[in-house]
Design a protein around this motif. Structure first.
Motif, PDB file in Angstrom:
ATOM      1  N   GLU A   1      27.551 -58.649 -18.479  1.00 34.26           N
ATOM      2  CA  GLU A   1      27.933 -60.055 -18.603  1.00 34.26           C
ATOM      3  C   GLU A   1      27.460 -60.670 -19.912  1.00 34.26           C
ATOM      4  O   GLU A   1      27.915 -61.752 -20.296  1.00 34.26           O
ATOM      5  N   SER A   2      26.555 -59.978 -20.621  1.00 38.13           N
ATOM      6  CA  SER A   2      25.918 -60.591 -21.779  1.00 38.13           C
ATOM      7  C   SER A   2      26.778 -60.570 -23.037  1.00 38.13           C
ATOM      8  O   SER A   2      26.464 -61.248 -24.015  1.00 38.13           O
ATOM      9  N   THR A   3      27.845 -59.801 -23.042  1.00 39.90           N
ATOM     10  CA  THR A   3      28.751 -59.730 -24.189  1.00 39.90           C
ATOM     11  C   THR A   3      30.193 -59.696 -23.708  1.00 39.90           C
ATOM     12  O   THR A   3      30.468 -59.412 -22.539  1.00 39.90           O
ATOM     13  N   ALA A   4      31.112 -59.938 -24.632  1.00 37.16           N
ATOM     14  CA  ALA A   4      32.535 -59.874 -24.294  1.00 37.16           C
ATOM     15  C   ALA A   4      33.014 -58.441 -24.092  1.00 37.16           C
ATOM     16  O   ALA A   4      34.092 -58.243 -23.517  1.00 37.16           O
ATOM     17  N   TYR A   5      32.256 -57.458 -24.583  1.00 40.78           N
ATOM     18  CA  TYR A   5      32.671 -56.071 -24.343  1.00 40.78           C
ATOM     19  C   TYR A   5      32.614 -55.797 -22.844  1.00 40.78           C
ATOM     20  O   TYR A   5      31.540 -55.886 -22.232  1.00 40.78           O
ATOM     21  N   PRO A   6      33.748 -55.443 -22.204  1.00 38.89           N
ATOM     22  CA  PRO A   6      33.814 -55.479 -20.745  1.00 38.89           C
ATOM     23  C   PRO A   6      33.598 -54.162 -20.008  1.00 38.89           C
ATOM     24  O   PRO A   6      33.479 -54.169 -18.783  1.00 38.89           O
ATOM     25  N   HIS A   7      33.570 -53.043 -20.715  1.00 36.73           N
ATOM     26  CA  HIS A   7      33.713 -51.756 -20.022  1.00 36.73           C
ATOM     27  C   HIS A   7      32.478 -50.860 -20.155  1.00 36.73           C
ATOM     28  O   HIS A   7      32.582 -49.668 -20.433  1.00 36.73           O
ATOM     29  N   ARG A   8      31.309 -51.420 -19.948  1.00 38.92           N
ATOM     30  CA  ARG A   8      30.078 -50.642 -20.148  1.00 38.92           C
ATOM     31  C   ARG A   8      29.879 -49.556 -19.094  1.00 38.92           C
ATOM     32  O   ARG A   8      29.107 -48.616 -19.315  1.00 38.92           O
ATOM     33  N   GLU A   9      30.537 -49.673 -17.969  1.00 41.52           N
ATOM     34  CA  GLU A   9      30.355 -48.652 -16.931  1.00 41.52           C
ATOM     35  C   GLU A   9      31.140 -47.379 -17.227  1.00 41.52           C
ATOM     36  O   GLU A   9      30.870 -46.326 -16.646  1.00 41.52           O
ATOM     37  N   GLU A  10      32.103 -47.465 -18.134  1.00 34.40           N
ATOM     38  CA  GLU A  10      32.946 -46.295 -18.418  1.00 34.40           C
ATOM     39  C   GLU A  10      32.175 -45.264 -19.248  1.00 34.40           C
ATOM     40  O   GLU A  10      31.374 -45.616 -20.112  1.00 34.40           O
ATOM     41  N   ASN A  11      32.451 -43.996 -18.998  1.00 35.86           N
ATOM     42  CA  ASN A  11      31.721 -42.913 -19.661  1.00 35.86           C
ATOM     43  C   ASN A  11      32.512 -42.197 -20.744  1.00 35.86           C
ATOM     44  O   ASN A  11      31.910 -41.600 -21.640  1.00 35.86           O
ATOM     45  N   HIS A  12      33.830 -42.212 -20.654  1.00 38.36           N
ATOM     46  CA  HIS A  12      34.632 -41.397 -21.564  1.00 38.36           C
ATOM     47  C   HIS A  12      35.800 -42.194 -22.144  1.00 38.36           C
ATOM     48  O   HIS A  12      36.377 -43.054 -21.467  1.00 38.36           O
TER      49      HIS A  12
ATOM     50  N   LEU B   1      46.194 -57.364 -21.035  1.00 37.78           N
ATOM     51  CA  LEU B   1      44.981 -57.984 -21.555  1.00 37.78           C
ATOM     52  C   LEU B   1      43.799 -57.724 -20.628  1.00 37.78           C
ATOM     53  O   LEU B   1      42.663 -57.567 -21.079  1.00 37.78           O
ATOM     54  N   GLU B   2      44.047 -57.681 -19.321  1.00 38.92           N
ATOM     55  CA  GLU B   2      42.967 -57.414 -18.377  1.00 38.92           C
ATOM     56  C   GLU B   2      42.399 -56.017 -18.563  1.00 38.92           C
ATOM     57  O   GLU B   2      41.180 -55.818 -18.475  1.00 38.92           O
ATOM     58  N   SER B   3      43.263 -55.042 -18.840  1.00 37.06           N
ATOM     59  CA  SER B   3      42.773 -53.679 -19.038  1.00 37.06           C
ATOM     60  C   SER B   3      41.923 -53.570 -20.295  1.00 37.06           C
ATOM     61  O   SER B   3      41.056 -52.695 -20.395  1.00 37.06           O
ATOM     62  N   ILE B   4      42.153 -54.477 -21.237  1.00 33.77           N
ATOM     63  CA  ILE B   4      41.436 -54.445 -22.516  1.00 33.77           C
ATOM     64  C   ILE B   4      40.195 -55.323 -22.494  1.00 33.77           C
ATOM     65  O   ILE B   4      39.103 -54.893 -22.886  1.00 33.77           O
ATOM     66  N   TYR B   5      40.337 -56.560 -22.017  1.00 34.86           N
ATOM     67  CA  TYR B   5      39.241 -57.539 -22.093  1.00 34.86           C
ATOM     68  C   TYR B   5      38.516 -57.751 -20.774  1.00 34.86           C
ATOM     69  O   TYR B   5      37.573 -58.541 -20.719  1.00 34.86           O
ATOM     70  N   GLY B   6      38.925 -57.054 -19.724  1.00 33.37           N
ATOM     71  CA  GLY B   6      38.202 -57.110 -18.461  1.00 33.37           C
ATOM     72  C   GLY B   6      38.997 -57.764 -17.350  1.00 33.37           C
ATOM     73  O   GLY B   6      39.713 -58.747 -17.565  1.00 33.37           O
ATOM     74  N   TYR B   7      38.875 -57.203 -16.132  1.00 32.69           N
ATOM     75  CA  TYR B   7      39.628 -57.696 -14.982  1.00 32.69           C
ATOM     76  C   TYR B   7      38.972 -58.883 -14.302  1.00 32.69           C
ATOM     77  O   TYR B   7      39.632 -59.597 -13.541  1.00 32.69           O
ATOM     78  N   GLU B   8      37.675 -59.109 -14.539  1.00 39.72           N
ATOM     79  CA  GLU B   8      37.048 -60.282 -13.939  1.00 39.72           C
ATOM     80  C   GLU B   8      37.708 -61.526 -14.512  1.00 39.72           C
ATOM     81  O   GLU B   8      37.746 -61.715 -15.723  1.00 39.72           O
ATOM     82  N   ALA B   9      38.203 -62.400 -13.657  1.00 44.23           N
ATOM     83  CA  ALA B   9      38.981 -63.553 -14.114  1.00 44.23           C
ATOM     84  C   ALA B   9      38.195 -64.407 -15.098  1.00 44.23           C
ATOM     85  O   ALA B   9      38.765 -64.966 -16.047  1.00 44.23           O
ATOM     86  N   TRP B  10      36.876 -64.479 -14.921  1.00 49.04           N
ATOM     87  CA  TRP B  10      36.078 -65.357 -15.777  1.00 49.04           C
ATOM     88  C   TRP B  10      36.062 -64.891 -17.230  1.00 49.04           C
ATOM     89  O   TRP B  10      35.858 -65.707 -18.129  1.00 49.04           O
ATOM     90  N   ARG B  11      36.278 -63.590 -17.465  1.00 47.35           N
ATOM     91  CA  ARG B  11      36.214 -63.090 -18.844  1.00 47.35           C
ATOM     92  C   ARG B  11      37.325 -63.689 -19.711  1.00 47.35           C
ATOM     93  O   ARG B  11      37.065 -64.270 -20.773  1.00 47.35           O
ATOM     94  N   LEU B  12      38.562 -63.517 -19.313  1.00 49.20           N
ATOM     95  CA  LEU B  12      39.658 -64.067 -20.110  1.00 49.20           C
ATOM     96  C   LEU B  12      39.624 -65.593 -20.114  1.00 49.20           C
ATOM     97  O   LEU B  12      39.972 -66.220 -21.123  1.00 49.20           O
ATOM     98  N   GLU B  13      39.188 -66.198 -19.015  1.00 51.46           N
ATOM     99  CA  GLU B  13      39.064 -67.657 -18.992  1.00 51.46           C
ATOM    100  C   GLU B  13      38.054 -68.116 -20.036  1.00 51.46           C
ATOM    101  O   GLU B  13      38.290 -69.098 -20.768  1.00 51.46           O
TER     102      GLU B  13
END
Length: 515
Positions: free
Chosen positions: A412-423, A476-488
């Protein structure tokens, strides 16, 4: 004899005099001109903007010999309409250029090394601001940070810091700029130890869309700091950064490269899955990255694609080879290894700098689905036979970074949304000049990403912004994150900092312009 004035007009180049800072810009200088975007030309821009810029700055158009190199891109399918190139010689010039563009309703685009691959860059038409002259690297007295100007490249930063006894996070390829990847997160060989490139930036000097210069950090415009760390291309022109650096504690990196035949495919991917969970559920942090590819190699096999995998370890061979025992046991048809300094090991991927007409697709995953990988291999072989003109350059690429460093940071601390991904995986092929295979290559790319994503049932497709191509199937959700609050949140910040959407040419959060 040709006059100097005629020479300048012919080549479209102006070497600008120093700006006398004590002389104010004349009242009305930025009043709107009576010409439109459709007829921007270098001589007009040089006459009006030139006197404001620092000594050594350049302004030129398409009739100048430097134009082709200044507007080239790694993916030649990205074809921006660059009408005039401005190369500022000082950071302070960028604000003046942007103000000039705003007052004249010209679009502007900042370029460093030209490695952005998204098709949205092709929508640009106007003045390109090349920052390659801004290459200063200054170590701070505390020995903990360095100031990097916007035009620095990964290779330049790696070598300069190494010479002074330090390292830092950069992208994995030397020719790529530091800031381009950083604005979208920035994966590299030091992910496991220090995190993403963006995780190590403590201060940004930026120019906003209205030409205002501000500093961005945890205590100044902290809301914009969040956005710059993963979606930064949409918000500002960065002129320099203050970045964390680390003492050089590792003298050499170990590189071990394997080539396996296709009958080992299942074993290789099963071993990779185990390996990436082998250190407290993550990749060993000092095993910075492994790059793999499935591609044709006629020198070893005429009709079967091969698996080629290289492992990069931050330390000596004896440590690395202990971790690589499971891969040594698979049985490669060809392998080699070497220990090198970090600048030299980073140079091993310099071949990735070659440009071409590239059709690319990409996905992010938690692990490798072995069944899907076999389906991808079979699909690849089918298309190699179907499209021989694409076969020589087509490949399936795999990036397996160490994850401990960037996954230790709150998502949540940055706009980069996909920290859980490994590859990170992507398909790429070069379409020959003049070929009619662009649509076929794009279809091949999409079908490859579809197979990868089908191997993650129950998970939504995810994509690294720096590898987004702008295809219709990328959301855009696949790129910037699916949590609604991110794009908002991103769109709210966009409205605050760039209400006219001047920064909209790199995977735009808001696609339209209100200007």
């Amino acid at each position: 004899m040709v006059s100097f004035k005629s020479f300048i007009a012919f080549y479209g180049l102006t070497l600008l005099p120093a700006l006398v800072t004590s002389s104010p810009i004349a009242s009305g200088y930025f009043a709107r001109k009576l010409f439109s975007r459709d007829n921007i030309n270098a001589s007009t821009v040089a006459a009006e903007l030139g006197p404001q810029l620092s000594n050594g700055s350049l302004i030129f158009g398409s009739n100048n010999p430097q134009y082709a190199n200044a507007t080239s891109r790694w993916n030649r399918f990205v074809r921006s309409d660059v009408q005039v190139v401005v190369e500022p010689a000082a950071e302070r010039d960028i604000a003046k250029i942007i103000k000039y563009c705003n007052e004249n309703s010209f679009e502007f685009l900042v370029r460093n090394r030209g490695h952005g691959i998204t098709s949205s860059l092709s929508a640009f038409s106007g003045i390109q601001i090349n920052v390659e002259k801004l290459q200063d690297i200054t170590l701070q007295p505390d020995g903990k940070t360095a100031v990097l100007q916007a035009g620095t490249s990964g290779g330049q930063v790696i070598q300069e810091l190494w010479n002074q006894g330090y390292v830092t996070t950069t992208g994995s390829t030397q020719c790529v700029g530091v800031l381009g990847p950083a604005l979208g997160g920035g994966h590299g060989r030091y992910n496991g130890l220090y995190g993403l490139v963006t995780d190590n930036i403590v201060h940004y000097n930026v120019v906003l869309a209205n030409g205002t210069e501000i500093g961005v950090n945890e205590t100044s415009h902290s809301d914009l700091l969040w956005a710059l760390q993963g979606a930064g291309h949409n918000f500002a022109a960065v002129t320099s950064i203050v970045k964390k650096i680390y003492p050089k504690e590792i003298d050499t990196w170990h590189f071990h490269n394997y080539t396996w035949t296709q009958d080992k495919l299942e074993t290789v991917f099963e071993t990779l899955n185990t390996f990436h969970k082998s250190y407290n559920g993550t990749t060993p942090p000092k095993m910075g990255v492994n790059f793999g590819a499935i591609r044709m190699d006629k020198s070893l096999s005429a009709d079967e694609a091969l698996l080629k995998w290289g492992f990069y370890y931050a330390g000596p061979a004896v440590e690395a080879e202990e971790l690589l025992k499971p891969f040594n046991a698979i049985g490669a048809v060809e392998e080699n290894m070497i220990d090198l300094s970090y600048p030299d090991v980073a140079a091993l991927t310099s071949g990735d700098c070659a440009s071409g007409n590239l059709a690319v697709s990409s996905v992010l995953t938690l692990e490798y689905n072995v069944t899907a990988e076999r389906a991808l291999y079979d699909h690849y072989i089918t298309n190699v036979a179907k499209y021989p003109d694409l076969a020589a350059t087509a490949y399936l690429w795999y990036e397996g970074y160490a994850t401990a460093g960037y996954q230790a940071i709150s998502p949540e601390s940055t706009a980069y949304p996909h920290r859980e991904e490994n590859h990170i995986m992507f398909f790429a092929t070069v379409v020959p000049d003049g070929s009619d295979l662009h649509d076929a290559a794009k279809t091949w790319a999409k079908e490859s990403s579809d197979i990868w994503n089908a191997g993650q049932p129950g998970r939504q497709p995810k994509l690294y912004v720096n590898y987004a191509m702008g295809y219709d199937f990328e959301t855009l959700e696949s790129i910037y994150g699916y949590e609604a609050w991110r794009l908002e949140r991103l769109r709210s910040l966009k409205a605050a900092y760039d209400p006219e959407n001047r920064f909209r040419f790199f995977v735009p959060i808001v696609s339209n312009s209100t200007s």
